[in-house]
Design an enzyme around this catalytic site. Structure first.
Site, PDB file in Angstrom:
ATOM      1  N   TYR A  43       0.826  -1.207   0.000  1.00  0.00           N
ATOM      2  CA  TYR A  43       0.000   0.000   0.000  1.00  0.00           C
ATOM      3  C   TYR A  43       0.863   1.261   0.000  1.00  0.00           C
ATOM      4  O   TYR A  43       0.354   2.355  -0.212  1.00  0.00           O
ATOM      5  CB  TYR A  43      -0.922   0.038   1.216  1.00  0.00           C
ATOM      6  CG  TYR A  43      -1.874  -1.121   1.341  1.00  0.00           C
ATOM      7  CD1 TYR A  43      -2.150  -1.952   0.264  1.00  0.00           C
ATOM      8  CD2 TYR A  43      -2.508  -1.395   2.547  1.00  0.00           C
ATOM      9  CE1 TYR A  43      -3.024  -3.024   0.383  1.00  0.00           C
ATOM     10  CE2 TYR A  43      -3.386  -2.450   2.679  1.00  0.00           C
ATOM     11  CZ  TYR A  43      -3.637  -3.275   1.606  1.00  0.00           C
ATOM     12  OH  TYR A  43      -4.493  -4.326   1.741  1.00  0.00           O
ATOM     13  N   GLY A 193     -17.171  -0.612  -2.746  1.00  0.00           N
ATOM     14  CA  GLY A 193     -18.033   0.553  -2.933  1.00  0.00           C
ATOM     15  C   GLY A 193     -19.309   0.286  -3.704  1.00  0.00           C
ATOM     16  O   GLY A 193     -20.206   1.129  -3.746  1.00  0.00           O
TER      17      GLY A 193
END
Length: 280
Positions: A43, A193
């Protein structure tokens, strides 16, 4: 609180916005009682996470991962490194970036097609003996991988995608985790999402029925569809008899509070049945 914080999208470039200051977002999660903060070397924000938890280390179950090496020329954009030498190197590098003495939960980020998982987990067990790691986890593995790994060293946690639109973990991995007593950490509990809003295009064809049920249940509870979807993941603990820790990710304090409220949402057995039926 049995809900963690997924830090994958945190970046320093949003620090000018008080609602999106990444350090403030993590601090708000800790203030609300969130204990697990989940990141990874891939990340590229471990140093940021380290700054965010500095001074509050004792409040945090800190999780990180290794194994994904970004390479533009590789299929999918990354390669997997899981050999013993790399395990040691990756952990020491993460400890420096996070500025901590030990990582509470250290995951292999993705199974390797080249290195036997016994070698990888054996090296990870060495990190536990060295005091650099407190417990071991796996992500993106098979049920057979989990069994083979567990035979080398207890696997504390299995991190896999789990949501109303991604239930593959329930086929083979979940029963194995239940049998072995391995906690399931559910990433992307809102389907990346998709479950926060009405889908469109091809996604609408797959989720139209589910969207309707989510909207109806959300209206009953004066909640959002995304909150209901996240609450459904929380209820998997009761449904399957295994500890489940969802780790929704966000980059704003406002959205963080919406996610935290979902953890308190109690769905009825009828509502759970309707949601299950809509994804069948």
């Amino acid at each position: 609180m049995n809900q963690g914080f997924g830090a994958m999208r945190l970046r320093d470039d949003s620090a000018d916005d008080p609602d999106r200051d990444p350090v403030a977002v993590v601090q708000a999660a800790l203030d609300a009682g969130v204990m697990m903060v989940d990141t990874a070397d891939a990340y590229q924000n471990e140093a940021l996470v380290g700054r965010a938890i500095k001074g509050r280390r004792e409040e945090v179950t800190l999780a990180s991962k290794f194994g994904l090496v970004w390479q533009a020329e590789a299929a999918g954009g990354f390669d997997v490194r899981a050999d013993a030498n790399y395990v040691q190197h990756a952990c020491e590098a993460s400890l420096r970036r996070l500025d901590v003495e030990a990582i509470d939960l250290y995951y292999l980020h993705h199974r390797s097609e080249r290195v036997p998982i016994e070698e990888t987990v054996g090296a990870m067990a060495g990190l536990v003996r060295q005091g650099k790691v407190r417990s071991i986890g796996l992500s993106n593995v098979t049920a057979a991988d989990l069994r083979r790994a567990h035979a080398v060293h207890p696997i504390a946690a299995l991190q896999e995608q789990w949501s109303l639109v991604e239930r593959g973990v329930e086929q083979d991995l979940l029963p194995t985790a239940v049998e072995l007593g391995t906690t399931v950490v559910a990433h992307s509990p809102n389907g990346h999402g998709l479950l926060h809003a009405q889908p469109s295009g091809a996604a609408a064809g797959r989720s139209q029925g589910l969207s309707g049920v989510l909207a109806q249940v959300a209206d009953t509870h004066e909640a959002t569809p995304g909150q209901v979807a996240l609450a459904w993941v929380h209820h998997r603990q009761e449904a399957h008899g295994v500890t489940v820790v969802p780790i929704p990710g966000t980059t704003s304090i406002r959205h963080l509070r919406v996610n935290l409220a979902a953890a308190e949402l109690s769905l009825s057995s009828d509502e759970l049945h309707r949601l299950d039926a809509a994804t069948g």
